[in-house]
Design a protein around this motif. Structure first.
Motif, PDB file in Angstrom:
ATOM      1  N   ARG A  88       0.121   6.066  -6.622  1.00 31.86           N
ATOM      2  CA  ARG A  88       0.357   6.059  -5.171  1.00 31.86           C
ATOM      3  C   ARG A  88       0.338   4.636  -4.623  1.00 31.86           C
ATOM      4  O   ARG A  88       1.155   4.265  -3.783  1.00 31.86           O
ATOM      5  CB  ARG A  88      -0.676   6.922  -4.451  1.00 31.86           C
ATOM      6  CG  ARG A  88      -0.477   8.406  -4.653  1.00 31.86           C
ATOM      7  CD  ARG A  88      -1.515   9.204  -3.857  1.00 31.86           C
ATOM      8  NE  ARG A  88      -1.421  10.609  -4.164  1.00 31.86           N
ATOM      9  CZ  ARG A  88      -0.544  11.442  -3.616  1.00 31.86           C
ATOM     10  NH1 ARG A  88       0.308  11.002  -2.719  1.00 31.86           N
ATOM     11  NH2 ARG A  88      -0.536  12.719  -3.955  1.00 31.86           N
ATOM     12  N   LEU A  89      -0.621   3.817  -5.101  1.00 34.84           N
ATOM     13  CA  LEU A  89      -0.716   2.428  -4.645  1.00 34.84           C
ATOM     14  C   LEU A  89       0.538   1.653  -5.034  1.00 34.84           C
ATOM     15  O   LEU A  89       1.136   0.968  -4.196  1.00 34.84           O
ATOM     16  CB  LEU A  89      -1.959   1.757  -5.232  1.00 34.84           C
ATOM     17  CG  LEU A  89      -2.139   0.275  -4.896  1.00 34.84           C
ATOM     18  CD1 LEU A  89      -2.280   0.068  -3.388  1.00 34.84           C
ATOM     19  CD2 LEU A  89      -3.351  -0.282  -5.642  1.00 34.84           C
ATOM     20  N   GLN A  93       3.471   2.725  -2.913  1.00 32.60           N
ATOM     21  CA  GLN A  93       3.364   2.231  -1.533  1.00 32.60           C
ATOM     22  C   GLN A  93       3.661   0.741  -1.457  1.00 32.60           C
ATOM     23  O   GLN A  93       4.381   0.288  -0.553  1.00 32.60           O
ATOM     24  CB  GLN A  93       1.970   2.522  -0.960  1.00 32.60           C
ATOM     25  CG  GLN A  93       1.835   2.161   0.500  1.00 32.60           C
ATOM     26  CD  GLN A  93       2.731   3.004   1.388  1.00 32.60           C
ATOM     27  OE1 GLN A  93       2.620   4.221   1.390  1.00 32.60           O
ATOM     28  NE2 GLN A  93       3.626   2.376   2.128  1.00 32.60           N
ATOM     29  N   LEU A  94       3.099  -0.042  -2.385  1.00 34.52           N
ATOM     30  CA  LEU A  94       3.353  -1.486  -2.384  1.00 34.52           C
ATOM     31  C   LEU A  94       4.834  -1.773  -2.610  1.00 34.52           C
ATOM     32  O   LEU A  94       5.413  -2.651  -1.955  1.00 34.52           O
ATOM     33  CB  LEU A  94       2.503  -2.185  -3.451  1.00 34.52           C
ATOM     34  CG  LEU A  94       0.991  -2.170  -3.226  1.00 34.52           C
ATOM     35  CD1 LEU A  94       0.282  -2.777  -4.432  1.00 34.52           C
ATOM     36  CD2 LEU A  94       0.607  -2.866  -1.947  1.00 34.52           C
ATOM     37  N   ASP A 136       6.753  -0.866   0.602  1.00 41.20           N
ATOM     38  CA  ASP A 136       6.541  -1.887   1.628  1.00 41.20           C
ATOM     39  C   ASP A 136       7.340  -3.152   1.320  1.00 41.20           C
ATOM     40  O   ASP A 136       7.938  -3.748   2.222  1.00 41.20           O
ATOM     41  CB  ASP A 136       5.056  -2.225   1.760  1.00 41.20           C
ATOM     42  CG  ASP A 136       4.248  -1.110   2.397  1.00 41.20           C
ATOM     43  OD1 ASP A 136       4.834  -0.107   2.865  1.00 41.20           O
ATOM     44  OD2 ASP A 136       2.998  -1.229   2.413  1.00 41.20           O
ATOM     45  N   SER A 160       0.207  -5.816   2.913  1.00 39.81           N
ATOM     46  CA  SER A 160       0.267  -4.493   2.298  1.00 39.81           C
ATOM     47  C   SER A 160      -0.868  -4.302   1.292  1.00 39.81           C
ATOM     48  O   SER A 160      -1.526  -3.254   1.264  1.00 39.81           O
ATOM     49  CB  SER A 160       1.630  -4.305   1.624  1.00 39.81           C
ATOM     50  OG  SER A 160       1.724  -3.059   0.992  1.00 39.81           O
ATOM     51  N   THR A 210      -4.069  -3.893   3.269  1.00 41.04           N
ATOM     52  CA  THR A 210      -4.122  -2.608   3.956  1.00 41.04           C
ATOM     53  C   THR A 210      -4.371  -1.450   3.007  1.00 41.04           C
ATOM     54  O   THR A 210      -5.188  -0.568   3.288  1.00 41.04           O
ATOM     55  CB  THR A 210      -2.808  -2.362   4.722  1.00 41.04           C
ATOM     56  OG1 THR A 210      -2.656  -3.380   5.707  1.00 41.04           O
ATOM     57  CG2 THR A 210      -2.775  -0.987   5.371  1.00 41.04           C
ATOM     58  N   HIS A 211      -3.662  -1.443   1.895  1.00 36.49           N
ATOM     59  CA  HIS A 211      -3.698  -0.280   0.998  1.00 36.49           C
ATOM     60  C   HIS A 211      -4.744  -0.364  -0.107  1.00 36.49           C
ATOM     61  O   HIS A 211      -4.966   0.628  -0.796  1.00 36.49           O
ATOM     62  CB  HIS A 211      -2.319  -0.044   0.401  1.00 36.49           C
ATOM     63  CG  HIS A 211      -1.276   0.210   1.434  1.00 36.49           C
ATOM     64  ND1 HIS A 211      -1.323   1.286   2.301  1.00 36.49           N
ATOM     65  CD2 HIS A 211      -0.173  -0.485   1.782  1.00 36.49           C
ATOM     66  CE1 HIS A 211      -0.289   1.231   3.114  1.00 36.49           C
ATOM     67  NE2 HIS A 211       0.423   0.171   2.830  1.00 36.49           N
ATOM     68  N   LEU A 212      -5.395  -1.535  -0.262  1.00 36.81           N
ATOM     69  CA  LEU A 212      -6.398  -1.642  -1.318  1.00 36.81           C
ATOM     70  C   LEU A 212      -7.608  -2.470  -0.882  1.00 36.81           C
ATOM     71  O   LEU A 212      -8.704  -1.943  -0.743  1.00 36.81           O
ATOM     72  CB  LEU A 212      -5.783  -2.257  -2.594  1.00 36.81           C
ATOM     73  CG  LEU A 212      -6.759  -2.487  -3.755  1.00 36.81           C
ATOM     74  CD1 LEU A 212      -7.331  -1.157  -4.257  1.00 36.81           C
ATOM     75  CD2 LEU A 212      -6.097  -3.254  -4.883  1.00 36.81           C
ATOM     76  N   ASP A 270     -10.386  -1.850   2.029  1.00 37.19           N
ATOM     77  CA  ASP A 270     -11.226  -0.667   1.899  1.00 37.19           C
ATOM     78  C   ASP A 270     -12.355  -0.859   0.884  1.00 37.19           C
ATOM     79  O   ASP A 270     -13.163   0.032   0.687  1.00 37.19           O
ATOM     80  CB  ASP A 270     -10.363   0.538   1.501  1.00 37.19           C
ATOM     81  CG  ASP A 270     -11.090   1.854   1.678  1.00 37.19           C
ATOM     82  OD1 ASP A 270     -11.790   2.025   2.692  1.00 37.19           O
ATOM     83  OD2 ASP A 270     -10.975   2.710   0.774  1.00 37.19           O
TER      84      ASP A 270
END
Length: 160
Positions: free
Chosen positions: A22-23, A26-27, A30, A119, A122-124, A127
């Motif tokens: 998924r990561l 998404q990357l 983007d 990106s 934001t996605h890794l 968090d």
């Protein structure tokens, strides 16, 4: 027969596979939206930008990207058509070729990098706390070292 994973390790394996796919997806999405680059395009540009003279022998580049010679040839050909890289004979060995970052490729990378970094954050990264980042670095550093030792890069140079 191979011994199955216990439930804790199976859950970790499945969580890793699903989240990493998924990561990556998404990357990549983007990058395409923000810059028109694929993840492979971006990685080539980064590796070449960090190389001495912004050029690498094709075999060395394939090894660093973990690409087969044929996959790298396809990738470089695609990027040549867009003016991001060129392919030139090696100055010290005319039998080999080097991939060379063009001015347009460097500009494309410099324009794409801030969006890609946002990106990734934001996605890794945003968090994760510092301990989790350190843990990921330890785990994947050790895993990468072990995999490189088990499957060393081919010694032949891709000259295409």
């Amino acid at each position: 027969m191979t011994e199955s994973l216990d439930s804790t390790r199976e859950a970790a394996w499945r969580a890793y596979i699903e989240a990493s796919q998924r990561l990556y997806t998404q990357l990549e999405e983007d990058l395409r939206v923000d810059s028109g680059l694929s993840f492979a395009d971006y990685h080539v540009l980064v590796v070449l930008s960090e190389a001495p003279g912004q050029r690498l022998r094709m075999g060395e580049l394939a090894s660093r990207l973990i690409f087969s010679p044929s996959r790298l040839t396809y990738q470089i050909t695609s990027m040549q058509r867009r003016g991001l890289v060129s392919k030139e004979p090696c100055p010290d060995d005319r039998r080999g070729n080097e991939a060379v970052l063009t001015a347009a490729g460097l500009l494309t990378l410099s324009e794409a990098a801030p969006h890609h970094l946002a990106s990734v954050r934001t996605h890794l990264m945003d968090d994760l706390d510092d301990d989790e980042v350190a843990c990921l670095t330890r785990v994947f550093g050790r895993l990468g070292d072990r995999l490189r030792a088990a499957c060393p890069a081919p010694t032949t140079d891709a000259t295409s």
